[in-house]
Design a protein around this motif. Sequence first.
Motif, PDB file in Angstrom:
ATOM      1  N   LEU A  28       0.954  -1.219  -0.106  1.00  0.00           N
ATOM      2  CA  LEU A  28       0.040   0.007  -0.042  1.00  0.00           C
ATOM      3  C   LEU A  28       0.928   1.305   0.094  1.00  0.00           C
ATOM      4  N   HIS A  29       2.171   1.223   0.024  1.00  0.00           N
ATOM      5  CA  HIS A  29       3.073   2.392   0.247  1.00  0.00           C
ATOM      6  C   HIS A  29       4.074   2.260  -1.064  1.00  0.00           C
ATOM      7  N   GLY A  30       5.250   1.811  -0.767  1.00  0.00           N
ATOM      8  CA  GLY A  30       6.338   1.770  -1.827  1.00  0.00           C
ATOM      9  C   GLY A  30       6.242   0.736  -2.611  1.00  0.00           C
ATOM     10  N   GLY A  31       6.016  -0.545  -2.166  1.00  0.00           N
ATOM     11  CA  GLY A  31       5.522  -1.813  -2.672  1.00  0.00           C
ATOM     12  C   GLY A  31       4.733  -1.719  -4.154  1.00  0.00           C
ATOM     13  N   ALA A  32       3.959  -0.753  -4.328  1.00  0.00           N
ATOM     14  CA  ALA A  32       3.076  -0.572  -5.272  1.00  0.00           C
ATOM     15  C   ALA A  32       3.600  -0.308  -6.526  1.00  0.00           C
ATOM     16  N   ASN A  33       4.760   0.013  -6.837  1.00  0.00           N
ATOM     17  CA  ASN A  33       5.550   0.249  -7.937  1.00  0.00           C
ATOM     18  C   ASN A  33       5.785  -1.325  -8.530  1.00  0.00           C
ATOM     19  N   GLU A  67     -10.948  -5.840  -6.998  1.00  0.00           N
ATOM     20  CA  GLU A  67      -9.358  -5.799  -6.690  1.00  0.00           C
ATOM     21  C   GLU A  67      -9.089  -4.317  -6.884  1.00  0.00           C
ATOM     22  N   LYS A  68      -7.798  -4.148  -6.158  1.00  0.00           N
ATOM     23  CA  LYS A  68      -7.500  -2.654  -6.213  1.00  0.00           C
ATOM     24  C   LYS A  68      -6.501  -2.627  -7.544  1.00  0.00           C
ATOM     25  N   ILE A  69      -6.352  -1.576  -8.210  1.00  0.00           N
ATOM     26  CA  ILE A  69      -5.512  -1.371  -9.369  1.00  0.00           C
ATOM     27  C   ILE A  69      -4.313  -0.654  -8.608  1.00  0.00           C
ATOM     28  N   MET A  70      -2.989  -1.230  -8.590  1.00  0.00           N
ATOM     29  CA  MET A  70      -1.918  -0.843  -8.137  1.00  0.00           C
ATOM     30  C   MET A  70      -1.402   0.204  -9.056  1.00  0.00           C
ATOM     31  N   GLY A  71      -0.879   1.491  -8.308  1.00  0.00           N
ATOM     32  CA  GLY A  71      -0.546   2.473  -9.130  1.00  0.00           C
ATOM     33  C   GLY A  71      -1.507   3.579  -9.293  1.00  0.00           C
ATOM     34  N   PHE A  72      -2.675   3.315  -8.453  1.00  0.00           N
ATOM     35  CA  PHE A  72      -3.824   4.276  -8.717  1.00  0.00           C
ATOM     36  C   PHE A  72      -4.244   4.532  -7.228  1.00  0.00           C
ATOM     37  N   GLY A  73      -4.689   5.903  -6.895  1.00  0.00           N
ATOM     38  CA  GLY A  73      -5.017   6.212  -5.715  1.00  0.00           C
ATOM     39  C   GLY A  73      -4.079   6.906  -4.803  1.00  0.00           C
ATOM     40  N   HIS A  74      -4.532   7.757  -4.006  1.00  0.00           N
ATOM     41  CA  HIS A  74      -3.423   8.399  -3.241  1.00  0.00           C
ATOM     42  C   HIS A  74      -4.456   9.076  -1.963  1.00  0.00           C
ATOM     43  N   ARG A  75      -3.486   8.871  -0.658  1.00  0.00           N
ATOM     44  CA  ARG A  75      -4.521   9.510   0.377  1.00  0.00           C
ATOM     45  C   ARG A  75      -4.501  11.142   0.342  1.00  0.00           C
ATOM     46  N   ILE A  76      -3.586  11.620  -0.201  1.00  0.00           N
ATOM     47  CA  ILE A  76      -3.623  13.128  -0.409  1.00  0.00           C
ATOM     48  C   ILE A  76      -4.314  13.697  -1.839  1.00  0.00           C
ATOM     49  N   TYR A  77      -3.558  13.105  -2.948  1.00  0.00           N
ATOM     50  CA  TYR A  77      -3.785  13.709  -4.198  1.00  0.00           C
ATOM     51  C   TYR A  77      -5.358  12.845  -4.738  1.00  0.00           C
ATOM     52  N   LYS A  78      -6.326  13.645  -4.685  1.00  0.00           N
ATOM     53  CA  LYS A  78      -7.628  12.950  -5.051  1.00  0.00           C
ATOM     54  C   LYS A  78      -7.896  13.245  -6.696  1.00  0.00           C
ATOM     55  N   LEU A  79      -7.291  14.222  -7.212  1.00  0.00           N
ATOM     56  CA  LEU A  79      -7.337  14.642  -8.568  1.00  0.00           C
ATOM     57  C   LEU A  79      -6.318  14.422  -9.325  1.00  0.00           C
ATOM     58  N   LYS A  88     -13.053   7.789 -10.644  1.00  0.00           N
ATOM     59  CA  LYS A  88     -12.767   8.832 -10.353  1.00  0.00           C
ATOM     60  C   LYS A  88     -11.306   8.688  -9.667  1.00  0.00           C
ATOM     61  N   ILE A  89     -10.588   7.840  -9.835  1.00  0.00           N
ATOM     62  CA  ILE A  89      -9.135   7.796  -9.198  1.00  0.00           C
ATOM     63  C   ILE A  89      -8.141   8.021  -9.936  1.00  0.00           C
ATOM     64  N   PRO A  90      -6.919   9.040  -9.743  1.00  0.00           N
ATOM     65  CA  PRO A  90      -6.068   9.182 -10.399  1.00  0.00           C
ATOM     66  C   PRO A  90      -4.898   8.209 -10.159  1.00  0.00           C
ATOM     67  N   ALA A  91      -3.977   8.214 -11.483  1.00  0.00           N
ATOM     68  CA  ALA A  91      -2.848   7.541 -11.232  1.00  0.00           C
ATOM     69  C   ALA A  91      -1.921   8.234 -10.078  1.00  0.00           C
ATOM     70  N   ASN A  92      -0.937   7.199  -9.454  1.00  0.00           N
ATOM     71  CA  ASN A  92      -0.096   7.829  -8.694  1.00  0.00           C
ATOM     72  C   ASN A  92       1.534   7.696  -9.082  1.00  0.00           C
ATOM     73  N   ILE A  93       2.418   8.145  -8.684  1.00  0.00           N
ATOM     74  CA  ILE A  93       3.621   8.072  -9.091  1.00  0.00           C
ATOM     75  C   ILE A  93       3.960   6.716  -9.392  1.00  0.00           C
ATOM     76  N   ASP A  94       3.684   5.670  -8.656  1.00  0.00           N
ATOM     77  CA  ASP A  94       4.352   4.386  -8.927  1.00  0.00           C
ATOM     78  C   ASP A  94       3.919   3.733 -10.141  1.00  0.00           C
ATOM     79  N   LEU A  95       2.730   4.227 -10.717  1.00  0.00           N
ATOM     80  CA  LEU A  95       2.358   3.709 -11.992  1.00  0.00           C
ATOM     81  C   LEU A  95       3.502   4.086 -13.014  1.00  0.00           C
TER      82      LEU A  95
HETATM   83  N1  CMC Z   1      -7.976   0.546  -7.372  1.00  0.00           N
HETATM   84  C1  CMC Z   1      -9.183   0.538  -6.717  1.00  0.00           C
HETATM   85  N2  CMC Z   1     -10.165   1.010  -5.963  1.00  0.00           N
HETATM   86  C2  CMC Z   1      -9.300   1.972  -5.370  1.00  0.00           C
HETATM   87  C3  CMC Z   1      -8.022   2.139  -5.578  1.00  0.00           C
HETATM   88  C4  CMC Z   1      -7.226   1.347  -6.245  1.00  0.00           C
HETATM   89  N3  CMC Z   1      -6.127   1.678  -6.692  1.00  0.00           N
HETATM   90  N4  CMC Z   1      -7.667   2.904  -4.505  1.00  0.00           N
HETATM   91  C5  CMC Z   1      -8.692   3.369  -3.764  1.00  0.00           C
HETATM   92  N5  CMC Z   1      -9.815   2.570  -4.397  1.00  0.00           N
HETATM   93  C6  CMC Z   1     -11.048   2.753  -3.776  1.00  0.00           C
HETATM   94  C7  CMC Z   1     -11.234   1.932  -2.319  1.00  0.00           C
HETATM   95  O1  CMC Z   1     -11.351   0.555  -2.697  1.00  0.00           O
HETATM   96  C8  CMC Z   1     -12.150   2.563  -1.514  1.00  0.00           C
HETATM   97  O2  CMC Z   1     -13.462   2.441  -2.259  1.00  0.00           O
HETATM   98  P1  CMC Z   1     -14.789   2.132  -1.249  1.00  0.00           P
HETATM   99  O3  CMC Z   1     -14.884   3.327  -0.796  1.00  0.00           O
HETATM  100  O4  CMC Z   1     -15.930   1.707  -2.130  1.00  0.00           O
HETATM  101  O5  CMC Z   1     -14.371   1.059  -0.129  1.00  0.00           O
HETATM  102  C9  CMC Z   1     -12.218   4.018  -2.185  1.00  0.00           C
HETATM  103  O6  CMC Z   1     -11.179   3.999  -3.127  1.00  0.00           O
HETATM  104  C10 CMC Z   1     -10.959   4.608  -0.919  1.00  0.00           C
HETATM  105  O7  CMC Z   1      -9.701   3.971  -1.119  1.00  0.00           O
HETATM  106  P2  CMC Z   1      -8.867   3.606   0.214  1.00  0.00           P
HETATM  107  O8  CMC Z   1      -8.025   2.868   0.274  1.00  0.00           O
HETATM  108  O9  CMC Z   1      -9.819   3.844   1.532  1.00  0.00           O
HETATM  109  O10 CMC Z   1      -8.013   5.216   0.251  1.00  0.00           O
HETATM  110  P3  CMC Z   1      -6.802   5.646   1.147  1.00  0.00           P
HETATM  111  O11 CMC Z   1      -6.749   7.139   1.060  1.00  0.00           O
HETATM  112  O12 CMC Z   1      -7.107   5.009   2.508  1.00  0.00           O
HETATM  113  O13 CMC Z   1      -5.798   4.901   0.344  1.00  0.00           O
HETATM  114  C11 CMC Z   1      -4.267   4.037  -0.966  1.00  0.00           C
HETATM  115  C12 CMC Z   1      -4.926   5.324  -0.361  1.00  0.00           C
HETATM  116  C13 CMC Z   1      -2.739   4.510  -1.864  1.00  0.00           C
HETATM  117  C14 CMC Z   1      -3.713   3.153  -0.067  1.00  0.00           C
HETATM  118  C15 CMC Z   1      -5.174   3.500  -1.996  1.00  0.00           C
HETATM  119  O14 CMC Z   1      -5.552   4.309  -2.991  1.00  0.00           O
HETATM  120  C16 CMC Z   1      -4.446   2.066  -2.681  1.00  0.00           C
HETATM  121  O15 CMC Z   1      -4.600   1.174  -2.115  1.00  0.00           O
HETATM  122  N6  CMC Z   1      -3.844   2.165  -3.844  1.00  0.00           N
HETATM  123  C17 CMC Z   1      -3.163   1.068  -4.459  1.00  0.00           C
HETATM  124  C18 CMC Z   1      -1.782   1.163  -4.001  1.00  0.00           C
HETATM  125  C19 CMC Z   1      -0.962   1.974  -4.420  1.00  0.00           C
HETATM  126  O16 CMC Z   1      -0.793   2.421  -5.750  1.00  0.00           O
HETATM  127  N7  CMC Z   1      -0.075   2.690  -3.573  1.00  0.00           N
HETATM  128  C20 CMC Z   1       1.003   3.829  -3.653  1.00  0.00           C
HETATM  129  C21 CMC Z   1       0.478   5.064  -3.042  1.00  0.00           C
HETATM  130  S1  CMC Z   1       1.555   6.450  -3.880  1.00  0.00           S
HETATM  131  C22 CMC Z   1       3.340   6.071  -3.622  1.00  0.00           C
HETATM  132  C23 CMC Z   1       3.291   6.111  -1.909  1.00  0.00           C
HETATM  133  O17 CMC Z   1       3.439   7.280  -1.468  1.00  0.00           O
HETATM  134  O18 CMC Z   1       3.544   5.442  -1.271  1.00  0.00           O
END
Ligand code: CMC
Length: 394
Positions: free
Chosen positions: A231-236, A273-285, A322-329
Motif C-alpha cells: 500500500l506504500h512503496g511496494g505498489a510500483n 480488486e485494487k489497481i496498483m499505481g492508482f489512488g493516493h491518500r492526499i492527491y484525489k485529482l 474517479k481515481i487518478p494514477a500515482n507516481i508508482d504507476l
Molecule cells: N484501485 C481500486 N480502487 C481503489 C484504489 C485502487 N488503486 N484506491 C482506492 N480505491 C477505492 C477503495 O477501494 C475505496 O473504495 P470504497 O470506498 O468503495 O471502499 C476508495 O477508493 C477509497 O480508498 P482507500 O483505500 O480507503 O483510500 P486511502 O486514502 O486509504 O488509500 C491508497 C490510499 C494509496 C492506500 C489506495 O489508493 C491504494 O490502495 N492504492 C493502491 C496502492 C498504491 O498504488 N499505493 C501507492 C501510493 S503512492 C506512493 C506512495 O507514496 O507510497
Amino acid sequence: MSQKPECKTEGNYIVVPKGLVNVIVDETKISGVDPKGESTIYRGFTIEDIGENASFYEATYLILYGELPCEEELKEVKNKIDKYRGQVPEKVFDALKHVPVTHPMYYGIYGASLLGQFYASDWKFDPDFLYDHALRLTAQLPVIFAAGWNLAHNGTFLRPDPTKDHAWDVLRMITMREPTELEARAFESTLVIYMDHGFNASTFTTRVIASTLSDLYAAVAGGIAALKGPLHGGANEKAMEMFLDAKKRAEGKGVPLDEYIEEYILEKLAKKEKIMGFGHRIYKLHDPRTDVAAKFVAQLKDGDYWMKVLKKAEEVMWREKKIPANIDLYTAILYYQLGIPIPMYTPIFAMGRVVGWSAHYIEQVLNNKLIRPTEKYVGPSGLKYQPMETRCRK
Ligand code: CMC
C-alpha cells in the motif's frame, strides 16, 4: 476534505479517525502538500520544479539543509556523497554474501542496521554530526541494495566508483551496465521525486523511532520496513507485475495492450480488486509527480507504446472510479524501460526517500517530543490466570 472534520473526545482524550486520516500530528518545514492540494512543496519549491530541474545532490542539499546550495556547498555535498559511496565497510559486503535470497527490501532493512553497528555506537545529537551521517547513509544504502541483489542473482556485484555521478553510478551498480546520459537523468529524477512526501507512512515511522532518541540508522531501518508494504512503496512492483500479466494475456488474445488494458482493469474492478499505481491518500485529482516521470517515459525505450498504455489505463480508472494514477504507476514503467529487475523498484524508492527520512529524523530529534498515542482498549478484562489442567476444558 469537503466538510469540516468533527473532533471527537472521550474524557480527557481526543479520538482520531482510523488510519489518522486528515489528522495533523506535527509541523514540518521539509515538505508537505500545498494549500490547494495540487502539489507537494519541497522547502518552498514545487516537487515538479525540483524533480525536473535539480540534480540528486542539489535536491539532497535542499531537503536536508532547507535551501538550494551555492557552488561551494554543492561541491561539498557532492564530494561527501561520492566519497562515502565508496566507503561501505567490507564486512557489510561479507554479510550480504551469507544471507538467503529474499525480497531485496530486506537488504535495506538489515543493511541500515549493519551500518548502524559500524557508525552509531557513540551517537550524538549535534547537527553537524547528524547531517554527516545523513549523507553517509544516503550514499551507502544504494550500494548495499545493488550489491545484495547482484550477489544473490548474479553471484557478483560492481563496486562503487566515487569519481562518477551518484545517480549514474547507482544505476550502473543495479543493472551491471553503463547507462546512457538520458537513462541516468531519468533515474535521477525519480530519486528526486521520491525524496520526500510529508508525513507518509514510512516517514512517520521514522519520526516515531526518532522520537525515542534512537539513532538514524535504526530509524531508517524502520522507515524501509514500512515502505516495503504494497500500500506504500511496494505498489510500483505490483503495478509492473500487473502490466506484464495484462501484456501476456493481450498477446494470448492477439490484441494490442493499449486496447486490452481496459478489459483487464474492468475485470479486476468487477472482482473488487485494487489497481496498483492508482489512488493516493492526499492527491484525489492528480499526482503531480506523474508529470515529471511521464516526460522521461515518453523518451525512453518503447516510449510511445507505454505512454499509450498508461493514458488508456488512466482514462479507464478516472471514468470508472474517479481515481487518478500515482507516481508508482509511472516509475514502474520507467524502471522497466531501464531494464531494472522488478523487485528492485521499491528499493529504488528507498534510495531516494532516505534523504527525506534523514531530514525528518533530524527535524524530530532537534525539537523532540516522544510520539506515544493512547489506545482505547476494547478487549475483555477481569480474567484470572488458570493452571494448565483447568484451562481449555469445555
Ligand atoms: N484501485 C481500486 N480502487 C481503489 C484504489 C485502487 N488503486 N484506491 C482506492 N480505491 C477505492 C477503495 O477501494 C475505496 O473504495 P470504497 O470506498 O468503495 O471502499 C476508495 O477508493 C477509497 O480508498 P482507500 O483505500 O480507503 O483510500 P486511502 O486514502 O486509504 O488509500 C491508497 C490510499 C494509496 C492506500 C489506495 O489508493 C491504494 O490502495 N492504492 C493502491 C496502492 C498504491 O498504488 N499505493 C501507492 C501510493 S503512492 C506512493 C506512495 O507514496 O507510497
